[in-house]
Scaffold this active site. Structure first.
Site, PDB file in Angstrom:
ATOM      1  N   TYR A 165       0.840  -1.210   0.000  1.00 50.40           N
ATOM      2  CA  TYR A 165       0.000   0.000   0.000  1.00 50.40           C
ATOM      3  C   TYR A 165       0.871   1.255   0.000  1.00 50.40           C
ATOM      4  O   TYR A 165       1.691   1.458   0.889  1.00 50.40           O
ATOM      5  CB  TYR A 165      -0.963   0.019   1.199  1.00 50.40           C
ATOM      6  CG  TYR A 165      -2.066  -1.028   1.129  1.00 50.40           C
ATOM      7  CD1 TYR A 165      -2.343  -1.721  -0.053  1.00 50.40           C
ATOM      8  CD2 TYR A 165      -2.847  -1.319   2.234  1.00 50.40           C
ATOM      9  CE1 TYR A 165      -3.343  -2.675  -0.123  1.00 50.40           C
ATOM     10  CE2 TYR A 165      -3.861  -2.276   2.171  1.00 50.40           C
ATOM     11  CZ  TYR A 165      -4.087  -2.952   0.983  1.00 50.40           C
ATOM     12  OH  TYR A 165      -5.093  -3.898   0.929  1.00 50.40           O
ATOM     13  N   PRO A 213     -16.368  -2.448   0.261  1.00 48.33           N
ATOM     14  CA  PRO A 213     -17.769  -2.818   0.522  1.00 48.33           C
ATOM     15  C   PRO A 213     -18.776  -1.912  -0.190  1.00 48.33           C
ATOM     16  O   PRO A 213     -19.912  -2.319  -0.401  1.00 48.33           O
ATOM     17  CB  PRO A 213     -17.896  -2.683   2.045  1.00 48.33           C
ATOM     18  CG  PRO A 213     -16.810  -1.726   2.442  1.00 48.33           C
ATOM     19  CD  PRO A 213     -15.680  -1.974   1.485  1.00 48.33           C
ATOM     20  N   LEU A 214     -18.353  -0.711  -0.541  1.00 50.44           N
ATOM     21  CA  LEU A 214     -19.301   0.238  -1.155  1.00 50.44           C
ATOM     22  C   LEU A 214     -19.207   0.267  -2.674  1.00 50.44           C
ATOM     23  O   LEU A 214     -19.835   1.103  -3.325  1.00 50.44           O
ATOM     24  CB  LEU A 214     -19.061   1.653  -0.601  1.00 50.44           C
ATOM     25  CG  LEU A 214     -19.077   1.775   0.923  1.00 50.44           C
ATOM     26  CD1 LEU A 214     -18.789   3.206   1.359  1.00 50.44           C
ATOM     27  CD2 LEU A 214     -20.419   1.328   1.477  1.00 50.44           C
ATOM     28  N   GLY A 261     -19.943  -0.136  -6.368  1.00 48.59           N
ATOM     29  CA  GLY A 261     -21.238  -0.264  -7.043  1.00 48.59           C
ATOM     30  C   GLY A 261     -22.300   0.620  -6.431  1.00 48.59           C
ATOM     31  O   GLY A 261     -23.412   0.722  -6.954  1.00 48.59           O
ATOM     32  N   GLY A 317     -13.925  -3.771 -12.109  1.00 47.95           N
ATOM     33  CA  GLY A 317     -14.432  -4.567 -13.230  1.00 47.95           C
ATOM     34  C   GLY A 317     -15.927  -4.427 -13.414  1.00 47.95           C
ATOM     35  O   GLY A 317     -16.615  -5.391 -13.761  1.00 47.95           O
ATOM     36  N   PHE A 350     -22.131  -3.496 -14.411  1.00 47.64           N
ATOM     37  CA  PHE A 350     -23.511  -3.004 -14.315  1.00 47.64           C
ATOM     38  C   PHE A 350     -23.824  -2.097 -15.505  1.00 47.64           C
ATOM     39  O   PHE A 350     -23.023  -1.232 -15.881  1.00 47.64           O
ATOM     40  CB  PHE A 350     -23.724  -2.200 -13.031  1.00 47.64           C
ATOM     41  CG  PHE A 350     -23.886  -3.031 -11.781  1.00 47.64           C
ATOM     42  CD1 PHE A 350     -24.380  -4.332 -11.837  1.00 47.64           C
ATOM     43  CD2 PHE A 350     -23.565  -2.492 -10.541  1.00 47.64           C
ATOM     44  CE1 PHE A 350     -24.539  -5.085 -10.671  1.00 47.64           C
ATOM     45  CE2 PHE A 350     -23.714  -3.238  -9.379  1.00 47.64           C
ATOM     46  CZ  PHE A 350     -24.201  -4.540  -9.442  1.00 47.64           C
ATOM     47  N   THR A 351     -25.002  -2.249 -16.067  1.00 48.32           N
ATOM     48  CA  THR A 351     -25.476  -1.323 -17.094  1.00 48.32           C
ATOM     49  C   THR A 351     -26.140  -0.129 -16.401  1.00 48.32           C
ATOM     50  O   THR A 351     -26.391  -0.179 -15.180  1.00 48.32           O
ATOM     51  CB  THR A 351     -26.529  -2.004 -17.989  1.00 48.32           C
ATOM     52  OG1 THR A 351     -27.645  -2.340 -17.150  1.00 48.32           O
ATOM     53  CG2 THR A 351     -25.983  -3.258 -18.660  1.00 48.32           C
TER      54      THR A 351
HETATM   55  N1  NAP Z   1      -7.255  -7.648   0.164  1.00 47.07           N
HETATM   56  C1  NAP Z   1      -7.377  -6.977  -0.956  1.00 47.07           C
HETATM   57  O1  NAP Z   1      -7.121  -7.493  -2.056  1.00 47.07           O
HETATM   58  C2  NAP Z   1      -7.836  -5.551  -0.902  1.00 47.07           C
HETATM   59  C3  NAP Z   1      -8.104  -4.840  -2.092  1.00 47.07           C
HETATM   60  C4  NAP Z   1      -8.530  -3.509  -1.987  1.00 47.07           C
HETATM   61  C5  NAP Z   1      -8.683  -2.925  -0.730  1.00 47.07           C
HETATM   62  N2  NAP Z   1      -8.398  -3.634   0.399  1.00 47.07           N
HETATM   63  C6  NAP Z   1      -8.583  -3.045   1.759  1.00 47.07           C
HETATM   64  O2  NAP Z   1      -9.902  -2.547   1.814  1.00 47.07           O
HETATM   65  C7  NAP Z   1      -9.888  -1.185   2.244  1.00 47.07           C
HETATM   66  C8  NAP Z   1     -11.072  -0.459   1.653  1.00 47.07           C
HETATM   67  O3  NAP Z   1     -10.967  -0.425   0.252  1.00 47.07           O
HETATM   68  P1  NAP Z   1     -11.144   0.913  -0.554  1.00 47.07           P
HETATM   69  O4  NAP Z   1     -10.322   1.950   0.108  1.00 47.07           O
HETATM   70  O5  NAP Z   1     -10.896   0.654  -1.981  1.00 47.07           O
HETATM   71  O6  NAP Z   1     -12.710   1.156  -0.441  1.00 47.07           O
HETATM   72  P2  NAP Z   1     -13.581   2.233   0.322  1.00 47.07           P
HETATM   73  O7  NAP Z   1     -13.382   2.188   1.755  1.00 47.07           O
HETATM   74  O8  NAP Z   1     -14.942   1.907  -0.032  1.00 47.07           O
HETATM   75  O9  NAP Z   1     -13.122   3.672  -0.235  1.00 47.07           O
HETATM   76  C9  NAP Z   1     -12.803   3.858  -1.571  1.00 47.07           C
HETATM   77  C10 NAP Z   1     -12.896   5.283  -2.014  1.00 47.07           C
HETATM   78  O10 NAP Z   1     -14.262   5.634  -2.050  1.00 47.07           O
HETATM   79  C11 NAP Z   1     -14.470   6.876  -1.432  1.00 47.07           C
HETATM   80  N3  NAP Z   1     -15.630   6.720  -0.554  1.00 47.07           N
HETATM   81  C12 NAP Z   1     -15.701   5.992   0.576  1.00 47.07           C
HETATM   82  N4  NAP Z   1     -16.915   6.097   1.129  1.00 47.07           N
HETATM   83  C13 NAP Z   1     -17.616   6.908   0.307  1.00 47.07           C
HETATM   84  C14 NAP Z   1     -18.931   7.410   0.343  1.00 47.07           C
HETATM   85  N5  NAP Z   1     -19.760   7.089   1.340  1.00 47.07           N
HETATM   86  N6  NAP Z   1     -19.355   8.215  -0.655  1.00 47.07           N
HETATM   87  C15 NAP Z   1     -18.509   8.549  -1.670  1.00 47.07           C
HETATM   88  N7  NAP Z   1     -17.238   8.123  -1.739  1.00 47.07           N
HETATM   89  C16 NAP Z   1     -16.793   7.310  -0.769  1.00 47.07           C
HETATM   90  C17 NAP Z   1     -13.265   7.177  -0.587  1.00 47.07           C
HETATM   91  O11 NAP Z   1     -12.977   8.571  -0.727  1.00 47.07           O
HETATM   92  P3  NAP Z   1     -12.610   9.516   0.534  1.00 47.07           P
HETATM   93  O12 NAP Z   1     -11.329   8.989   1.073  1.00 47.07           O
HETATM   94  O13 NAP Z   1     -12.455  10.849  -0.115  1.00 47.07           O
HETATM   95  O14 NAP Z   1     -13.742   9.483   1.517  1.00 47.07           O
HETATM   96  C18 NAP Z   1     -12.177   6.286  -1.137  1.00 47.07           C
HETATM   97  O15 NAP Z   1     -11.317   7.019  -1.972  1.00 47.07           O
HETATM   98  C19 NAP Z   1      -8.505  -0.673   1.821  1.00 47.07           C
HETATM   99  O16 NAP Z   1      -8.104   0.430   2.579  1.00 47.07           O
HETATM  100  C20 NAP Z   1      -7.653  -1.893   2.086  1.00 47.07           C
HETATM  101  O17 NAP Z   1      -7.306  -1.928   3.455  1.00 47.07           O
HETATM  102  C21 NAP Z   1      -8.004  -4.939   0.333  1.00 47.07           C
END
Ligand code: NAP
Length: 302
Positions: free
Chosen positions: A60, A210-211, A213, A220, A223-224
């Site tokens: 990371y 988790p968010l 979509g 990847g 969704f249409t």
């Molecule tokens: N094991 C694996 O292969 C793997 C792969 C990917 C990720 N991960 C882990 O999963 C964690 C979470 O993944 P992620 O960071 O991609 O997903 P996320 O927590 O859903 O956040 C992704 C992006 O979406 C934005 N976001 C979050 N909540 C939002 C909302 N309610 N409304 C609008 N935009 C929102 C955030 O922007 P802001 O920061 O501006 O709020 C962030 O840039 C990572 O930190 C990592 O620890 C693991």
């Protein structure tokens, strides 16, 4: 914040984790000073909101995310005993390939510990399955890491059930987690036995992105526009019903599953980090869970 026991038996709980985990993949941003300040504020917001479990990986930010977290631990060493630190390895860069060899995994753990300013990881995960892995050798590497005191417990990420079964069969101790992508777009873990296996073996499924979509396009995305419209109409109906934000509905949907999914929150926005915890109090109904699944699929369950 509600807690979840990672591998609970009649006699012991191995780790008491906050139900929501804070994901540190974005905390160093573009490595500018301003981004790092924002990253530290995000960690502080997570701590204030009751997250006690922080997810890292060696890759990371090219190591910068662990280093930033390590700066915080150096400033406040007392924090270490009160938090759970997960890190992962197995994805090599330049050239990119997956590698579970003893030397690479042990070196990666050493590098993570140095960057994080800590003597041990609570959990060490294999990031993505190396198709060439030898289960006996990995189990032996884990044994040595445990004996050295550098890693307390082990888990996997993005593993299919057969890969979990193979690795577990070579190990003397339980795998505690399988960290996988679960969101409204990617429901493969519901269908391919991953979540069933988690329940059967007491493995906690941890949901990354988790968010996807809902708040942003999932990896990847297939969704249409019509799919997105249908899902958004149903999510907005439910947000109105539960008096919450649309994205909190999808967290409630994940939390409802009996495998005790723990979503990772990776936002760097303090308000979102805090607001995510509100999803834990939504009394989400069985029926709405299916309504959202049907909106996602575009057809009613038979
Ligand atoms: N094991 C694996 O292969 C793997 C792969 C990917 C990720 N991960 C882990 O999963 C964690 C979470 O993944 P992620 O960071 O991609 O997903 P996320 O927590 O859903 O956040 C992704 C992006 O979406 C934005 N976001 C979050 N909540 C939002 C909302 N309610 N409304 C609008 N935009 C929102 C955030 O922007 P802001 O920061 O501006 O709020 C962030 O840039 C990572 O930190 C990592 O620890 C693991």
């Amino acid at each position: 914040m509600k807690k979840i026991a990672l591998h609970k038996t009649d006699s012991q709980t191995l780790i008491d984790s906050s139900r929501l985990i804070y994901g540190c993949m974005r905390i160093s941003g573009d490595n500018t000073q301003a981004d790092k300040v924002k990253g530290k504020q995000a960690i502080e917001a997570a701590l204030a909101a009751g997250y006690n479990h922080f997810d890292h990986a060696d890759i990371y930010g090219g190591g910068q995310c662990e280093s930033l977290f390590g700066e915080l631990l150096k400033q406040t060493p007392s924090l270490r005993d009160n938090i759970i630190i997960t890190s992962k390895a197995g994805i090599r860069r330049n050239p990119q390939h997956y590698d579970f060899s003893h030397d690479y995994l042990t070196q990666s753990v050493d590098n993570s510990l140095t960057r994080l300013n800590t003597d041990y990881l609570d959990l060490f995960l294999l990031h993505r399955p190396d198709y060439l892995f030898n289960a006996e050798q990995v189990a032996d590497t884990f044994k040595q890491l445990k004996a050295s005191g550098k890693v307390k417990h082990f888990g996997v990420s993005n593993f299919k059930p057969s890969q979990v079964t193979l690795l577990q069969s070579a190990m003397d101790e339980p795998l505690l987690v399988n960290q996988i992508e679960i969101n409204i777009h990617n429901i493969s873990s519901l269908l391919d036995g991953t979540l069933d296996q988690c329940q059967q073996l007491g493995i906690t499924p941890i949901a990354w992105c988790p968010l996807g979509g809902v708040a942003y396009p999932a990896w990847g995305n297939t969704f249409t526009a019509a799919d997105e419209k249908r899902i958004s109409v149903e999510i907005n109906r439910q947000a109105e019903k539960y008096q919450c934000q649309a994205w909190q509905v999808i967290l409630a949907w994940l939390l409802k599953h009996p495998a005790n999914i723990s979503p990772i929150i990776g936002s760097t926005t303090p308000e979102r980090i805090q607001a995510a915890t509100e999803s834990l109090t939504i009394e989400y109904s069985h029926q709405d869970w299916y309504h959202l699944l049907e909106a996602r699929n575009g057809y009613p369950q038979p």
